[in-house]
Design an enzyme around this catalytic site. Structure first.
Site, mmCIF file in Angstrom:
data_model
loop_
_atom_site.group_PDB
_atom_site.id
_atom_site.type_symbol
_atom_site.label_atom_id
_atom_site.label_comp_id
_atom_site.label_asym_id
_atom_site.label_seq_id
_atom_site.Cartn_x
_atom_site.Cartn_y
_atom_site.Cartn_z
ATOM 1 N N GLU A 83 -4.833 3.072 6.804
ATOM 2 C CA GLU A 83 -4.511 2.986 5.389
ATOM 3 C C GLU A 83 -5.123 4.211 4.687
ATOM 4 O OE1 GLU A 83 -5.598 0.662 1.400
ATOM 5 O OE2 GLU A 83 -6.249 -0.330 3.226
ATOM 6 N N ARG A 114 0.829 -1.223 0.000
ATOM 7 C CA ARG A 114 0.000 0.000 0.000
ATOM 8 C C ARG A 114 0.863 1.272 0.000
ATOM 9 N NH1 ARG A 114 -3.128 -3.785 -0.377
ATOM 10 N NH2 ARG A 114 -5.209 -3.914 0.537
ATOM 11 N N SER A 160 -10.692 -1.101 3.749
ATOM 12 C CA SER A 160 -9.933 -1.301 4.986
ATOM 13 C C SER A 160 -9.517 0.057 5.532
ATOM 14 C CB SER A 160 -8.658 -2.100 4.709
ATOM 15 O OG SER A 160 -8.955 -3.347 4.143
#
Ligand code: EPU
Length: 336
Positions: free
Chosen positions: A332, A165, A237
């Protein structure tokens, strides 16, 4: 063509569905518009932020500056060999439209990434991932426009410095550049990755599944576990899965023998969903924000959440995971 709006609602440009406003909003349709974009920006207020569909953003308040949005939407096949095909995709293409295109042509490499919300430009910055695959596995290069100098630069996959990520683009000043297009190399060979969780079920069907078959299964799994952005606001998420040292993991396993984990080279990845569930957060709310029942890694907007509800809930979750497990979990989602 370029469009500029003032006092613009971002409700449809953040998947939490928060009704925040931007002082200015500029969208453009093609690469031919880019010189004019640079010119127009000179008279629009800073800070700037370039967004895709806002599927990974939390606007903490109104944005007093200029939001940019690409509507460059083409998928061009550049050439192919017996084994692979090169495709150049405009940053404003919906990621899942590109996945659908690839699957329908039997091009392999992104079928596991089906149905992830967002656009291609943002996918290349965020290095989206799911079911054992990441976008970085098929990205050849990313074409970027530096807004200060007006120059184009192509970052090779290596220069993108992809990690979980993460990419070099997250270290650049937000709003100082925009992604124009992304070059992908997809495979023509029917080689699929079915190692992750429920995808293993496809191993039982008696033949190597096609890209379309994997795509359908991924969509089925995602629909059963993740909230539908059009029905329930979220940013997927909310936290990243933490990686702990081998020593720390040993200690944790003594206390929690069933702790799920994935061994990596540099440590052990623990699903944040497990940690959050163990702390008793499943289904809990703070104002209009709640921890999603089916997947506690996700914070949802029950309809009337404010940014403060989401921020408070997220920080309470972080503190309780830290208190119980001594593990720091980090968002995130990007706070703006
Ligand atoms: N788990 C629980 N309780 C739950 C759900 C999950 O304990 O209610 C534990 C289980 O041990 C399960 C593990 O968490 O095996 C992993 O769950 P899941 O397969 O749903 O994946 P994840 O690690 O929670 C990541 C990505 C998702 C991606 C899935 C599938 C991150 C931050 N998230 O989630 O990506 O779809 O894997 O590959 O890495 C996103 O980034 O927005 C996103 C949805």
């Amino acid at each position: 063509m370029i469009r500029i709006y003032d006092n613009y609602s971002l409700k449809h440009f953040n998947t939490f569905g928060l009704d925040v406003k931007s002082s200015f909003f500029l969208s453009y349709d093609s690469e031919d518009d880019l010189p004019d974009v640079i010119f127009k920006l000179k008279s629009l207020p800073e800070p700037r932020l370039h967004i895709g569909k806002g599927s990974n953003l939390l606007f903490t308040k109104d944005f007093n500056g200029t939001i940019l949005h690409s509507e460059i939407r083409y998928i061009h096949e550049l050439g192919s060999s017996a084994h692979s095909v090169d495709v150049r995709v405009g940053a404003g293409v919906l990621w899942d439209d590109f996945c659908a295109f690839a699957a329908s042509h039997e091009y392999y490499g992104i079928e596991n990434l089906s149905y992830i919300p967002g656009e291609v430009g943002a996918a290349a910055i965020q290095n989206i991932g799911a079911y054992g695959r990441e976008a970085s596995g098929v990205i050849q290069s990313v074409e970027v426009l530096d807004l200060a100098s007006g120059t184009f630069r192509t970052y090779s996959n290596r220069e993108c410095a992809y990690a979980y990520r993460n990419s070099i683009f997250k270290k650049l000043l937000p709003g100082s550049f925009l992604v124009v297009s992304v070059f992908f190399r997809l495979s023509k060979e029917r080689k699929v990755d079915l190692e992750y969780g429920q995808l293993k079920e496809l191993k039982e069907i008696g033949h190597v599944p096609s890209a379309e078959e994997v795509r359908s299964k991924v969509i089925e799994i995602r629909k059963s576990k993740l909230p539908e952005p059009s029905e329930l606001g979220s940013a997927g998420s909310f936290f990243m899965n933490p990686v702990v040292s081998f020593d720390k993991f040993k200690q944790l396993q003594e206390e929690y023998p069933d702790i799920p984990h994935y061994k990596l080279e540099n440590g052990v990845k623990i699903p944040a969903a497990y940690l959050i569930e163990q702390c008793g957060w499943k289904g809990k709310s703070c104002g209009g924000a709640a921890v999603y029942e089916k997947q506690p890694l996700i914070i949802v907007n029950k309809g009337n959440a404010t940014a403060d509800d989401i921020i408070t809930l997220a920080s309470c979750i972080q503190s309780s995971v830290n208190d119980k497990f001594g593990i720091e979990i980090n968002p995130e989602v990007n706070y703006i």
